[in-house]
Design an enzyme around this catalytic site. Structure first.
Site, short mmCIF file in Angstrom:
data_model
loop_
_atom_site.label_atom_id
_atom_site.label_comp_id
_atom_site.label_asym_id
_atom_site.label_seq_id
_atom_site.Cartn_x
_atom_site.Cartn_y
_atom_site.Cartn_z
N ASP A 63 -6.53 49.47 48.25
CA ASP A 63 -6.09 49.49 49.64
C ASP A 63 -6.27 47.91 50.44
OD1 ASP A 63 -6.97 51.93 48.76
OD2 ASP A 63 -7.54 52.57 50.53
N HIS A 65 -4.95 47.03 53.88
CA HIS A 65 -5.29 47.40 55.26
C HIS A 65 -5.13 46.07 56.29
CE1 HIS A 65 -6.15 51.48 55.47
NE2 HIS A 65 -7.09 51.53 54.81
N ASP A 100 -2.08 52.34 51.48
CA ASP A 100 -2.91 51.66 52.61
C ASP A 100 -2.84 50.37 52.97
OD1 ASP A 100 -5.96 54.06 52.98
OD2 ASP A 100 -3.65 54.37 53.51
N ASN A 135 -2.52 57.39 53.05
CA ASN A 135 -2.47 58.40 54.09
C ASN A 135 -2.19 57.47 55.37
OD1 ASN A 135 -5.25 56.98 53.69
ND2 ASN A 135 -6.04 58.32 55.26
N HIS A 136 -2.43 56.17 55.34
CA HIS A 136 -2.27 55.45 56.47
C HIS A 136 -0.87 55.28 56.70
CE1 HIS A 136 -6.47 54.36 58.28
NE2 HIS A 136 -6.60 54.97 57.03
N HIS A 235 -2.76 57.81 45.67
CA HIS A 235 -3.87 57.28 46.71
C HIS A 235 -5.13 58.00 46.96
CE1 HIS A 235 -5.03 55.10 50.04
NE2 HIS A 235 -5.32 56.19 50.84
#
Lengths: 399, 147
Positions: A63, A65, A100, A135-136, A235
């Site tokens: 991830d 982010h 993500d 999921n983001h 993920h």
């Protein structure tokens, strides 16, 4: 009357449109793109395929982010990108980023643009950069902005400003078809939310909702599940019911949803605790249902391991269930735990290593080009390397 | 890596629409922009530069950009467009950073520099607002006044 002028003017609207696109891209991301990319990464066989044969070098990254500098560190550690020019140096390697990219940081769009250009670079070099939905990504496409940061909202607000300037410029050329306005239908006010954030929220909705300009351009190329050689990438994780549904089908249905083709809610297997982008069954601590994982892998021809992001691993990349589950989310972003960069490398489909920036393993630099450590715990102890209880803290360097 | 047919409509990079046919058909000896650039590439460097420069200047006279050249950012727009047209870089326009930044600065100082008809745009948007449910970040919410 000059004949050549007529033709120049007939051709100009298209050229103006390319000019505006280049100007907007540059204003948002600082980057330029080839006007006729070859090959278009979203149309390549690799991007559309669910199963790909194992390449000689495969690297998996967790991830990101919204943290561009940390992402560049990870990509550079992986030997894929030059951290100063931000160009692909990975030649024909295949890289998988397991989702993500969005939320928790303020470099979301810059990251999406950079990853897109790297995909083009990689494809030109005979390699590939493949990205999965996390999921983001799904949350944001659904308007769930719970984990967006003020800097993130600001970046989208700036995108909105430049994108709409671009629309206005195109509209002033009478010979161009009126471009679609992605802000159409998006509310201008949001009761209950501070007014200073309305523009940013508005832009984020317009950009990321199914078939929004950012969703269509950068997220539509994502897969949800990838099988590369013996390794399954996803993920969160897969359960038997997901494999039953069909991995190709999952990828296709999610793509249809995010490009606005199915006009409805996100598919059910994307949502809830058992969603493929939400599952933590095989990534939360050491107590994992290994027998269930074995059953799932047995349903996928040739699969020997599942590689997952999504759950921050405090001790760095690690494995459970006899290396059948490899967890690669190191909490890299400063918006997460500012974890030390580590990536998973798989050579010739069989040899696994963790490339690490953890100084405990710098001994290795004496022998190899890149600092690495083994995946399996036993190998680690056999090498006489003491696994620290907690990792050393990332030092905040002021550039 | 072979090409494969894709179900994805990549909105940002779809093929540009064909130019509209208006008025008389183009003369047979016409050189399209691509032809001009290809022709330019095949001649000597000096000729090529002159050719592209001339074509770029001619482009500024076209009706498509007439309105864009007006207003507070007309000059910056023209310079940026000419640079882009002349750019032979693989990432077209990557050698136009300075005129692009000049245009950026002008637009930032004059946000409505290219707005066609502000009132029209506003009306349409008021009518067509959809029911939109979002989950905002907690820090963005209005604080609830305590009574």
């Amino acid at each position: 009357m000059m004949a050549a002028s007529d033709q120049v003017c007939v051709d100009l609207p298209i050229l103006l449109s390319s000019f505006v696109d280049a100007f907007v891209d540059f204003s948002v991301s600082g980057l330029f793109f080839p006007t006729n990319p070859f090959p278009n990464p979203n149309l390549s066989a690799a991007a559309a395929a669910t199963r790909i044969p194992a390449p000689s070098r495969l690297v998996a990254i967790g991830d990101l982010h919204g943290d561009l500098p940390k992402s560049l560190q990870a990509l550079s550690l992986a030997g894929l990108v030059d951290p100063f020019s931000a160009r692909w140096t990975g030649r024909d390697a295949v890289a998988v980023q397991v989702g993500d990219v969005l939320d928790r940081g303020g470099d979301e769009l810059r990251l999406l643009y950079l990853l897109h250009r790297l995909k083009l670079d990689a494809a030109r070099a005979g390699g590939a950069l493949l990205t999965l939905h996390g999921n983001h990504e799904i949350m944001n496409a659904c308007g769930h902005f719970r984990y967006a940061t003020p800097a993130g909202l600001d970046e989208f607000k700036r995108w909105g400003f430049w994108y709409r300037s671009g629309l206005a410029m195109k509209r002033l050329c009478a010979d161009l078809d009126s471009p679609r306005d992605p802000f159409k239908g998006v509310p201008k006010s949001f009761p209950g939310i501070k007014e200073e954030f309305w523009e940013g929220i508005r832009a984020r909705i317009a950009a990321l909702r199914p078939n929004g300009p950012i969703a269509a351009r950068f997220l539509a190329g994502n897969q949800t599940v990838l099988v590369i050689g013996e390794s399954v990438f996803v993920h969160g994780g897969l359960l038997q019911k997901h494999v039953d549904h069909g991995l190709e089908k999952i990828n296709e249905e999610v793509r249809e949803w995010i490009t606005g083709l199915n006009g409805g809610q996100a598919p059910a297997y994307l949502r809830g605790r058992e969603g493929v982008v939400w599952l933590r069954n095989f990534s939360d601590g050491s107590d994992c249902d290994c027998s269930h994982l074995e059953e799932v892998l047995a349903m996928i021809p040739g699969a020997r391991r599942m590689v997952m992001g999504h759950t921050i691993q405090e001790q760095g990349i690690n494995e459970v269930c006899g290396a059948r589950a490899i967890r690669i989310d190191v909490g890299l972003s400063r918006g997460c735990s500012n974890g030390l960069p580590e990536v998973l490398e798989i050579s010739d489909g069989v040899k696994l290593r963790i490339l690490t920036s953890n100084p405990v393993y710098y001994e290795r630099l004496k022998q190899d080009k890149r600092p690495w450590r083994p995946v399996a715990e036993e190998e680690l102890e056999g090498l006489g390397i003491l696994v620290p209880e907690t990792r050393p803290q990332e030092v905040e360097a002021k550039a | 890596m072979g090409q494969a047919p894709s179900a994805v409509e990549d909105v940002g990079e779809e093929a540009p629409p064909p130019p509209p046919s208006n008025g008389p058909s183009p003369p047979p000896a016409a050189s399209s922009m691509e032809d001009l650039i290809a022709e330019a590439m095949s001649t000597t460097d000096n000729d090529a530069e002159e050719s592209l420069e001339a074509k770029a200047q001619r482009a500024l006279e076209c009706p498509c950009v007439a309105d864009l050249r007006k207003g507070p950012c007309g000059i910056q727009f023209s310079e940026a467009l000419v640079c882009f047209i002349k750019s032979t870089a693989e990432e077209k326009g990557s050698d136009c950073v300075n005129p692009f930044i000049a245009l950026q600065n002008c637009i930032k100082a004059n946000p409505n520099a290219f707005s066609k008809d502000i009132l029209d745009a506003e009306d349409t948007e008021e009518e067509e607002v959809q029911e939109y449910k979002i989950v905002p970040p907690s820090w963005s919410k209005e604080s609830i006044p305590k009574n």
